[in-house]
Design a protein around this motif. Structure first.
Motif, PDB file in Angstrom:
ATOM      1  N   VAL A 137       0.845  -1.199   0.000  1.00 49.79           N
ATOM      2  CA  VAL A 137       0.000   0.000   0.000  1.00 49.79           C
ATOM      3  C   VAL A 137       0.879   1.247   0.000  1.00 49.79           C
ATOM      4  CG1 VAL A 137      -1.754   1.286   1.297  1.00 49.79           C
ATOM      5  CG2 VAL A 137      -1.913  -1.212   1.116  1.00 49.79           C
ATOM      6  N   ALA A 138       1.916   1.245   0.819  1.00 47.51           N
ATOM      7  CA  ALA A 138       2.839   2.387   0.880  1.00 47.51           C
ATOM      8  C   ALA A 138       3.463   2.654  -0.481  1.00 47.51           C
ATOM      9  CB  ALA A 138       3.920   2.127   1.926  1.00 47.51           C
ATOM     10  N   LYS A 139       3.811   1.598  -1.209  1.00 46.49           N
ATOM     11  CA  LYS A 139       4.398   1.769  -2.547  1.00 46.49           C
ATOM     12  C   LYS A 139       3.401   2.412  -3.499  1.00 46.49           C
ATOM     13  CE  LYS A 139       7.856  -1.863  -2.326  1.00 46.49           C
ATOM     14  NZ  LYS A 139       8.305  -3.155  -2.821  1.00 46.49           N
ATOM     15  N   LYS A 140       2.145   1.988  -3.441  1.00 47.59           N
ATOM     16  CA  LYS A 140       1.106   2.564  -4.312  1.00 47.59           C
ATOM     17  C   LYS A 140       0.890   4.041  -3.971  1.00 47.59           C
ATOM     18  CE  LYS A 140      -2.341   2.309  -7.288  1.00 47.59           C
ATOM     19  NZ  LYS A 140      -2.156   2.056  -8.699  1.00 47.59           N
ATOM     20  N   ILE A 141       0.835   4.351  -2.684  1.00 42.65           N
ATOM     21  CA  ILE A 141       0.653   5.742  -2.247  1.00 42.65           C
ATOM     22  C   ILE A 141       1.822   6.597  -2.743  1.00 42.65           C
ATOM     23  CG2 ILE A 141       0.590   7.283  -0.239  1.00 42.65           C
ATOM     24  CD1 ILE A 141      -0.867   4.917   1.235  1.00 42.65           C
ATOM     25  N   GLU A 142       3.036   6.101  -2.604  1.00 40.73           N
ATOM     26  CA  GLU A 142       4.228   6.843  -3.037  1.00 40.73           C
ATOM     27  C   GLU A 142       4.205   7.075  -4.545  1.00 40.73           C
ATOM     28  OE1 GLU A 142       7.512   9.140  -2.743  1.00 40.73           O
ATOM     29  OE2 GLU A 142       6.286   8.389  -1.098  1.00 40.73           O
ATOM     30  N   GLU A 143       3.784   6.064  -5.292  1.00 38.36           N
ATOM     31  CA  GLU A 143       3.673   6.189  -6.752  1.00 38.36           C
ATOM     32  C   GLU A 143       2.681   7.293  -7.127  1.00 38.36           C
ATOM     33  OE1 GLU A 143       1.197   3.423  -9.728  1.00 38.36           O
ATOM     34  OE2 GLU A 143       2.920   2.394  -8.847  1.00 38.36           O
ATOM     35  N   ILE A 144       1.538   7.304  -6.458  1.00 39.99           N
ATOM     36  CA  ILE A 144       0.522   8.333  -6.715  1.00 39.99           C
ATOM     37  C   ILE A 144       1.042   9.704  -6.303  1.00 39.99           C
ATOM     38  CG2 ILE A 144      -1.784   9.158  -6.083  1.00 39.99           C
ATOM     39  CD1 ILE A 144      -2.506   6.125  -5.650  1.00 39.99           C
ATOM     40  N   TYR A 145       1.656   9.776  -5.126  1.00 41.58           N
ATOM     41  CA  TYR A 145       2.159  11.048  -4.618  1.00 41.58           C
ATOM     42  C   TYR A 145       3.215  11.651  -5.551  1.00 41.58           C
ATOM     43  CZ  TYR A 145       4.347  14.515  -1.624  1.00 41.58           C
ATOM     44  OH  TYR A 145       4.866  15.685  -1.137  1.00 41.58           O
ATOM     45  N   LYS A 146       4.102  10.819  -6.072  1.00 39.99           N
ATOM     46  CA  LYS A 146       5.134  11.316  -6.994  1.00 39.99           C
ATOM     47  C   LYS A 146       4.503  11.959  -8.227  1.00 39.99           C
ATOM     48  CE  LYS A 146       9.029   8.395  -5.763  1.00 39.99           C
ATOM     49  NZ  LYS A 146       9.905   7.285  -6.171  1.00 39.99           N
ATOM     50  N   GLU A 147       3.428  11.376  -8.726  1.00 43.73           N
ATOM     51  CA  GLU A 147       2.726  11.957  -9.879  1.00 43.73           C
ATOM     52  C   GLU A 147       1.999  13.239  -9.484  1.00 43.73           C
ATOM     53  OE1 GLU A 147       2.755  11.169 -13.216  1.00 43.73           O
ATOM     54  OE2 GLU A 147       4.405   9.903 -12.535  1.00 43.73           O
ATOM     55  N   ASP A 148       1.299  13.194  -8.351  1.00 43.25           N
ATOM     56  CA  ASP A 148       0.544  14.368  -7.899  1.00 43.25           C
ATOM     57  C   ASP A 148       1.453  15.542  -7.559  1.00 43.25           C
ATOM     58  OD1 ASP A 148      -1.858  13.091  -8.306  1.00 43.25           O
ATOM     59  OD2 ASP A 148      -2.273  12.731  -6.183  1.00 43.25           O
ATOM     60  N   ALA A 149       2.665  15.274  -7.076  1.00 47.91           N
ATOM     61  CA  ALA A 149       3.607  16.342  -6.714  1.00 47.91           C
ATOM     62  C   ALA A 149       4.026  17.155  -7.936  1.00 47.91           C
ATOM     63  CB  ALA A 149       4.825  15.748  -6.016  1.00 47.91           C
ATOM     64  N   LYS A 150       3.889  16.592  -9.123  1.00 46.12           N
ATOM     65  CA  LYS A 150       4.234  17.295 -10.365  1.00 46.12           C
ATOM     66  C   LYS A 150       3.136  18.276 -10.786  1.00 46.12           C
ATOM     67  CE  LYS A 150       6.629  13.197 -12.100  1.00 46.12           C
ATOM     68  NZ  LYS A 150       6.562  12.119 -13.110  1.00 46.12           N
ATOM     69  N   ARG A 151       1.945  18.100 -10.214  1.00 48.02           N
ATOM     70  CA  ARG A 151       0.798  18.924 -10.583  1.00 48.02           C
ATOM     71  C   ARG A 151       0.736  20.180  -9.720  1.00 48.02           C
ATOM     72  NH1 ARG A 151      -3.643  14.943  -9.294  1.00 48.02           N
ATOM     73  NH2 ARG A 151      -5.052  16.506 -10.104  1.00 48.02           N
ATOM     74  N   GLU A 152       0.107  21.211 -10.244  1.00 45.21           N
ATOM     75  CA  GLU A 152      -0.081  22.441  -9.482  1.00 45.21           C
ATOM     76  C   GLU A 152      -0.998  22.172  -8.295  1.00 45.21           C
ATOM     77  OE1 GLU A 152      -2.099  26.802 -10.247  1.00 45.21           O
ATOM     78  OE2 GLU A 152      -1.137  25.788 -11.930  1.00 45.21           O
ATOM     79  N   GLN A 153      -0.640  22.722  -7.148  1.00 44.44           N
ATOM     80  CA  GLN A 153      -1.464  22.538  -5.949  1.00 44.44           C
ATOM     81  C   GLN A 153      -2.779  23.285  -6.119  1.00 44.44           C
ATOM     82  OE1 GLN A 153       0.582  22.765  -2.253  1.00 44.44           O
ATOM     83  NE2 GLN A 153      -1.238  23.254  -1.107  1.00 44.44           N
ATOM     84  N   PRO A 154      -3.910  22.652  -5.767  1.00 43.56           N
ATOM     85  CA  PRO A 154      -5.207  23.335  -5.896  1.00 43.56           C
ATOM     86  C   PRO A 154      -5.234  24.617  -5.064  1.00 43.56           C
ATOM     87  CG  PRO A 154      -5.518  20.991  -5.456  1.00 43.56           C
ATOM     88  CD  PRO A 154      -4.054  21.281  -5.268  1.00 43.56           C
ATOM     89  N   LYS A 155      -5.844  25.667  -5.616  1.00 40.30           N
ATOM     90  CA  LYS A 155      -5.819  26.956  -4.917  1.00 40.30           C
ATOM     91  C   LYS A 155      -6.611  26.934  -3.613  1.00 40.30           C
ATOM     92  CE  LYS A 155      -9.668  29.472  -7.024  1.00 40.30           C
ATOM     93  NZ  LYS A 155     -10.063  30.674  -7.717  1.00 40.30           N
ATOM     94  N   GLN A 156      -7.578  26.022  -3.482  1.00 44.04           N
ATOM     95  CA  GLN A 156      -8.363  25.948  -2.245  1.00 44.04           C
ATOM     96  C   GLN A 156      -7.633  25.196  -1.136  1.00 44.04           C
ATOM     97  OE1 GLN A 156      -9.574  24.982  -5.245  1.00 44.04           O
ATOM     98  NE2 GLN A 156     -11.185  26.431  -5.692  1.00 44.04           N
ATOM     99  N   ALA A 157      -6.545  24.518  -1.447  1.00 43.92           N
ATOM    100  CA  ALA A 157      -5.821  23.721  -0.445  1.00 43.92           C
ATOM    101  C   ALA A 157      -5.281  24.606   0.669  1.00 43.92           C
ATOM    102  CB  ALA A 157      -4.684  22.947  -1.102  1.00 43.92           C
ATOM    103  N   GLY A 158      -5.424  24.140   1.893  1.00 39.26           N
ATOM    104  CA  GLY A 158      -4.883  24.857   3.040  1.00 39.26           C
ATOM    105  C   GLY A 158      -5.730  26.011   3.532  1.00 39.26           C
ATOM    106  N   ARG A 159      -6.932  26.145   2.999  1.00 41.26           N
ATOM    107  CA  ARG A 159      -7.800  27.248   3.435  1.00 41.26           C
ATOM    108  C   ARG A 159      -8.205  27.070   4.890  1.00 41.26           C
ATOM    109  NH1 ARG A 159     -12.308  29.053  -0.707  1.00 41.26           N
ATOM    110  NH2 ARG A 159     -12.964  29.850   1.277  1.00 41.26           N
ATOM    111  N   ARG A 160      -8.522  28.165   5.513  1.00 43.81           N
ATOM    112  CA  ARG A 160      -9.075  28.101   6.854  1.00 43.81           C
ATOM    113  C   ARG A 160     -10.346  28.932   6.897  1.00 43.81           C
ATOM    114  NH1 ARG A 160      -7.548  31.959  10.925  1.00 43.81           N
ATOM    115  NH2 ARG A 160      -6.760  33.814   9.910  1.00 43.81           N
TER     116      ARG A 160
END
Length: 166
Positions: A137-160
């Motif tokens: 599972v950790a390997k699958k998560i890391e694979e997904i995360y590596k791809e997602d890290a290349k994408r622009e972070q959504p502007k709504q992320a981290g809102r409060r």
């Protein structure tokens, strides 16, 4: 492509799933009730958990499950009965036992209608406490995360939440 547990479609390598607004999700205002956005996101999160290898068989095999620690939903546009929704995942961060995930809900026209940011944690079911993800599972998560890290972070992320003062 894979099927989700409700007959929708999962798209690889970036995770997404499709749903339809059911009649019981519509409120007296004629659009999807706010609680049902949470339901739709929760169902999509279940599909994601299945996608990373923690479906029913994976949970049994590893004696491992996922708990939600925190969520934050932003409602941007209305959704109506019968409308097809696509919910996409973007992993913002991860460590040995947690995932910081951002889910984006789009309507049939591809317009962003809601977002949900969440923190989820892996739990050892035998010990009843947080534990690192099983290796596969950790390997699958890391694979997904590596791809997602290349994408622009959504502007709504981290809102409060707060009232903005001028």
């Amino acid at each position: 492509m894979q099927n989700n547990s409700r007959g929708g479609t999962l798209v690889n390598p970036l995770f997404s799933t499709k749903q339809h607004v059911s009649p019981e999700w519509v409120d007296y205002n004629g659009h999807m009730n706010d609680a049902e956005y949470a339901r739709a996101f929760s169902l999509a999160a279940e599909d994601f958990i299945n996608f990373i290898g923690l479906d029913e068989m994976g949970r049994i095999e590893h004696s491992y499950t996922i708990f939600t620690l925190e969520t934050h939903i932003c409602y941007l546009k209305e959704a109506h009965e019968g409308e097809e929704l696509t919910i996409k995942s973007h992993l913002l961060d991860t460590d040995a036992k947690r995932i910081h995930q951002f889910l984006l809900m789009e309507n049939q026209e591809g317009e962003l209608i809601a977002t949900m940011e969440q923190m989820i944690m892996g739990m050892d079911q035998k010990e009843g406490k947080p534990a690192p993800f099983p290796e596969v599972v950790a390997k699958k998560i890391e694979e997904i995360y590596k791809e997602d890290a290349k994408r622009e972070q959504p502007k709504q992320a981290g809102r409060r939440i707060g009232i903005r003062r001028k």
